[in-house]
Write an enzyme that holds these catalytic residues in place. Sequence first.
Site, PDB file in Angstrom:
ATOM      1  N   ASP A  15       0.841  -1.194   0.000  1.00  0.00           N
ATOM      2  CA  ASP A  15       0.000   0.000   0.000  1.00  0.00           C
ATOM      3  C   ASP A  15       0.874   1.239   0.000  1.00  0.00           C
ATOM      4  OD1 ASP A  15      -2.516  -1.352   0.082  1.00  0.00           O
ATOM      5  OD2 ASP A  15      -2.145  -1.812   2.185  1.00  0.00           O
ATOM      6  N   LYS A  37      -0.163  -7.834  -3.239  1.00  0.00           N
ATOM      7  CA  LYS A  37      -1.477  -7.233  -3.420  1.00  0.00           C
ATOM      8  C   LYS A  37      -1.326  -5.756  -3.727  1.00  0.00           C
ATOM      9  CE  LYS A  37      -4.307  -5.341  -0.552  1.00  0.00           C
ATOM     10  NZ  LYS A  37      -5.489  -4.690  -0.015  1.00  0.00           N
ATOM     11  N   ASP A  63      -6.561  -5.817  -6.061  1.00  0.00           N
ATOM     12  CA  ASP A  63      -7.627  -5.567  -5.076  1.00  0.00           C
ATOM     13  C   ASP A  63      -8.308  -4.238  -5.391  1.00  0.00           C
ATOM     14  OD1 ASP A  63      -9.181  -5.482  -2.763  1.00  0.00           O
ATOM     15  OD2 ASP A  63      -7.523  -4.821  -1.491  1.00  0.00           O
ATOM     16  N   LEU A  64      -9.150  -4.245  -6.437  1.00  0.00           N
ATOM     17  CA  LEU A  64      -9.804  -2.996  -6.841  1.00  0.00           C
ATOM     18  C   LEU A  64     -11.279  -2.969  -6.445  1.00  0.00           C
ATOM     19  CD1 LEU A  64      -8.018  -2.391 -10.273  1.00  0.00           C
ATOM     20  CD2 LEU A  64      -7.497  -1.419  -8.026  1.00  0.00           C
ATOM     21  N   LYS A  65     -11.776  -4.038  -5.857  1.00  0.00           N
ATOM     22  CA  LYS A  65     -13.140  -4.084  -5.293  1.00  0.00           C
ATOM     23  C   LYS A  65     -14.154  -3.406  -6.210  1.00  0.00           C
ATOM     24  CE  LYS A  65     -11.667  -4.140  -0.410  1.00  0.00           C
ATOM     25  NZ  LYS A  65     -10.228  -3.857  -0.495  1.00  0.00           N
ATOM     26  N   ASP A  68     -20.294  -1.752  -9.597  1.00  0.00           N
ATOM     27  CA  ASP A  68     -20.929  -0.878 -10.587  1.00  0.00           C
ATOM     28  C   ASP A  68     -22.010  -1.693 -11.285  1.00  0.00           C
ATOM     29  OD1 ASP A  68     -21.304   1.216 -12.593  1.00  0.00           O
ATOM     30  OD2 ASP A  68     -19.281   1.885 -12.069  1.00  0.00           O
ATOM     31  N   ILE A  69     -22.588  -1.169 -12.358  1.00  0.00           N
ATOM     32  CA  ILE A  69     -23.566  -1.968 -13.088  1.00  0.00           C
ATOM     33  C   ILE A  69     -22.841  -3.164 -13.722  1.00  0.00           C
ATOM     34  CG2 ILE A  69     -25.172  -0.059 -13.488  1.00  0.00           C
ATOM     35  CD1 ILE A  69     -24.058   0.088 -16.374  1.00  0.00           C
ATOM     36  N   PRO A  70     -23.577  -4.267 -13.962  1.00  0.00           N
ATOM     37  CA  PRO A  70     -22.917  -5.496 -14.434  1.00  0.00           C
ATOM     38  C   PRO A  70     -22.046  -5.292 -15.667  1.00  0.00           C
ATOM     39  CG  PRO A  70     -25.167  -5.970 -13.791  1.00  0.00           C
ATOM     40  CD  PRO A  70     -25.018  -4.474 -13.693  1.00  0.00           C
ATOM     41  N   ASN A  71     -22.531  -4.532 -16.634  1.00  0.00           N
ATOM     42  CA  ASN A  71     -21.769  -4.339 -17.873  1.00  0.00           C
ATOM     43  C   ASN A  71     -20.416  -3.662 -17.611  1.00  0.00           C
ATOM     44  OD1 ASN A  71     -21.702  -4.382 -20.835  1.00  0.00           O
ATOM     45  ND2 ASN A  71     -21.760  -2.144 -20.635  1.00  0.00           N
ATOM     46  N   THR A  72     -20.428  -2.689 -16.722  1.00  0.00           N
ATOM     47  CA  THR A  72     -19.198  -1.955 -16.415  1.00  0.00           C
ATOM     48  C   THR A  72     -18.221  -2.827 -15.633  1.00  0.00           C
ATOM     49  OG1 THR A  72     -20.391   0.128 -16.436  1.00  0.00           O
ATOM     50  CG2 THR A  72     -18.304   0.105 -15.244  1.00  0.00           C
ATOM     51  N   THR A 127     -15.079  -4.118   6.913  1.00  0.00           N
ATOM     52  CA  THR A 127     -14.905  -4.258   8.363  1.00  0.00           C
ATOM     53  C   THR A 127     -14.914  -2.906   9.071  1.00  0.00           C
ATOM     54  OG1 THR A 127     -12.553  -4.399   7.951  1.00  0.00           O
ATOM     55  CG2 THR A 127     -13.694  -6.465   8.355  1.00  0.00           C
ATOM     56  N   ARG A 218       1.476  -3.909   6.686  1.00  0.00           N
ATOM     57  CA  ARG A 218       2.457  -3.169   7.478  1.00  0.00           C
ATOM     58  C   ARG A 218       3.382  -3.983   8.378  1.00  0.00           C
ATOM     59  NH1 ARG A 218      -2.179   0.772   9.236  1.00  0.00           N
ATOM     60  NH2 ARG A 218      -3.225  -1.226   8.881  1.00  0.00           N
TER      61      ARG A 218
HETATM   62  O1  C5P Z   1      -1.159  -3.211   6.722  1.00  0.00           O
HETATM   63  P1  C5P Z   1      -2.233  -4.205   6.950  1.00  0.00           P
HETATM   64  O2  C5P Z   1      -1.731  -5.593   7.267  1.00  0.00           O
HETATM   65  O3  C5P Z   1      -3.283  -3.745   7.913  1.00  0.00           O
HETATM   66  O4  C5P Z   1      -2.916  -4.312   5.512  1.00  0.00           O
HETATM   67  C1  C5P Z   1      -4.030  -5.068   5.277  1.00  0.00           C
HETATM   68  C2  C5P Z   1      -4.463  -4.885   3.855  1.00  0.00           C
HETATM   69  O5  C5P Z   1      -5.730  -5.504   3.691  1.00  0.00           O
HETATM   70  C3  C5P Z   1      -4.644  -3.448   3.408  1.00  0.00           C
HETATM   71  O6  C5P Z   1      -4.297  -3.378   2.036  1.00  0.00           O
HETATM   72  C4  C5P Z   1      -6.111  -3.184   3.599  1.00  0.00           C
HETATM   73  O7  C5P Z   1      -6.633  -2.249   2.692  1.00  0.00           O
HETATM   74  C5  C5P Z   1      -6.700  -4.548   3.335  1.00  0.00           C
HETATM   75  N1  C5P Z   1      -7.984  -4.819   3.982  1.00  0.00           N
HETATM   76  C6  C5P Z   1      -8.191  -4.744   5.351  1.00  0.00           C
HETATM   77  N2  C5P Z   1      -9.397  -5.025   5.903  1.00  0.00           N
HETATM   78  C7  C5P Z   1     -10.389  -5.389   5.139  1.00  0.00           C
HETATM   79  C8  C5P Z   1     -10.215  -5.487   3.754  1.00  0.00           C
HETATM   80  C9  C5P Z   1      -8.977  -5.187   3.214  1.00  0.00           C
HETATM   81  O8  C5P Z   1      -7.295  -4.433   6.092  1.00  0.00           O
HETATM   82  N3  C5P Z   1     -11.542  -5.689   5.679  1.00  0.00           N
END
Ligand code: C5P
Length: 240
Positions: A15, A37, A63-65, A68-72, A127, A218
Amino acid sequence: MTTSDPKDRLFVALDTPEIERAAKLARALADDIGGVKFGKEFFTAQGPDGVRAAAGSIPLFLDLKFHDIPNTVAGAVRAAVHLRPHIVDVHASGGRAMMQAAADAAREAAEDAEVPRPLVLAVTVLTSLDDRDLAEVGQAGPSGAQVRRLALLAQDCGLDGVVCSPREIAELRAACGPEFVLLVPGIRPAWAAAGDQKRVMTPAQAVAAGADYLVIGRPITRAEDPRAAVRRVVAEIADA
Ligand code: C5P
């Protein structure tokens, strides 16, 4: 999960918006991890070429989550397949048609490009949201029930698994069966600071509870010696 090598379970979250830092870490850790990731921060700053350059041939969780609408979303998944990711993800709250479109797009694009199909995972409830937040946006709580509902819907739509928090692993493993992929962030080795992650588990606890993949950022990227941190984590996974 088919892999027997403990290191294959570990994806390291890079990140950062900085390509040099990401590439340097990726290169340093490549031999000891399952993959890297990249999320919205790195992708928005550096784009697909930055992802290609930094990840190289290391397995990639993009990890772009998408939501949007299904087509997009289908178009976004097709575009993502060109980066040959091992894993991509979408928001389950985008609904049935969107998730089915994502799964179909991943399969078709991979066939067309003659590359392996990425796993398509669903994010259930972020979360960062508690029951009050859910109520405010009109979603029925409690959050545990909503997580389970969305995971079962994702499975019914043909998705490969979900991203879930440590405390959800056991219930989702029981509800969705042994083949459903559970990828788990919020992992903290016993020797690392929890930081802003509130409900944490150690790598060994998460794997013992039924996690397939762990995403750790981290505790590894900010360690004085990231390779040593990775090796400690992999040793913990091996002992689980
Ligand atoms: O640095 P850390 O170990 O907390 O990073 C966890 C990674 O997982 C980050 O990229 C964070 O965006 C992602 N993430 C998260 N909790 C979620 C979903 C994704 O910490 N529920």
